[in-house]
Design an enzyme around this catalytic site. Sequence first.
Site, PDB file in Angstrom:
ATOM      1  N   HIS A  91      51.934 -13.178 -43.215  1.00 27.08           N
ATOM      2  CA  HIS A  91      51.743 -11.637 -42.882  1.00 27.08           C
ATOM      3  C   HIS A  91      53.157 -10.981 -41.580  1.00 27.08           C
ATOM      4  O   HIS A  91      53.915 -12.058 -40.946  1.00 27.08           O
ATOM      5  CB  HIS A  91      50.903 -12.250 -42.065  1.00 27.08           C
ATOM      6  CG  HIS A  91      50.664 -13.082 -40.504  1.00 27.08           C
ATOM      7  ND1 HIS A  91      51.043 -12.070 -39.440  1.00 27.08           N
ATOM      8  CD2 HIS A  91      49.826 -14.039 -40.755  1.00 27.08           C
ATOM      9  CE1 HIS A  91      51.506 -13.153 -38.921  1.00 27.08           C
ATOM     10  NE2 HIS A  91      50.075 -14.316 -39.388  1.00 27.08           N
ATOM     11  N   GLU A 120      44.194 -19.160 -41.191  1.00 24.27           N
ATOM     12  CA  GLU A 120      45.215 -19.603 -40.007  1.00 24.27           C
ATOM     13  C   GLU A 120      44.502 -21.601 -39.742  1.00 24.27           C
ATOM     14  O   GLU A 120      43.228 -21.214 -39.631  1.00 24.27           O
ATOM     15  CB  GLU A 120      46.206 -19.450 -39.341  1.00 24.27           C
ATOM     16  CG  GLU A 120      47.152 -20.298 -38.486  1.00 24.27           C
ATOM     17  CD  GLU A 120      48.192 -20.632 -39.157  1.00 24.27           C
ATOM     18  OE1 GLU A 120      48.065 -21.114 -40.123  1.00 24.27           O
ATOM     19  OE2 GLU A 120      49.714 -20.186 -39.055  1.00 24.27           O
TER      20      GLU A 120
END
Length: 227
Positions: free
Chosen positions: A37, A107
């Site tokens: 990202h 994550e």
Amino acid sequence: MTVWLVKALLQARPGGDPPSARTGDDGAMGELILLRHGETEWSASGRHTGRTDIPLTARGEAAAVALAPALARRQISAAFTSPATRAVRTAELAGLTDAKPDPDLWEWDYGGYEGLTTPQIQVQRPGWYLWRDGVIPGDAAHPGETVGQVGLRTDTVLARVDPLLAEGDVALVAHGHVLRVLTARWLQLDPDDGRLYRLDTGTFSTLGTEHGYPVIMTWNTPPHPSR
């Protein structure tokens, strides 16, 4: 031949053969596209960002938009994204409007180290290194994970996308550490071997095969706004 390459060729990924062993010779399968990202305020300052939902900065959004031309040249059969806003927004801006959220792409849960930088953690634990020393438990929203637990999640992702690669490329939009672990598992390495692969925000990487063995095709490639 280097030690790590020997290890990559010899160590099988738990749960099944590597994708290449089932699909045959080169060219019989698509590539796995990894997008980290775009930049957030926390990533720019080096703060560990696991489950905290931080939006992209303006620069992070621009980097995501700049990834679109490279994706447009690909035959993408499926796309998946971490449920985090920063990943979902990156997928949208890069043109992956049909990307499906996958909780296994979250994550690494940094537990009690969530929001801290490495220097701040090293004040408490001199010499601390995430890949070797792990994290401490946090609150109920951040219980923490071992690198092995992250590896199990990425194994699940790889098993899920494996059959889709027969139809074309598959794009995964997620975070730095989880994608590094996933790369190690693609290469049939231990999860903590993800430490070998630096991955910056807003970058494009691809995993594929050569002569039936999993390899890195491109890595940590920045966007090219002019293309």
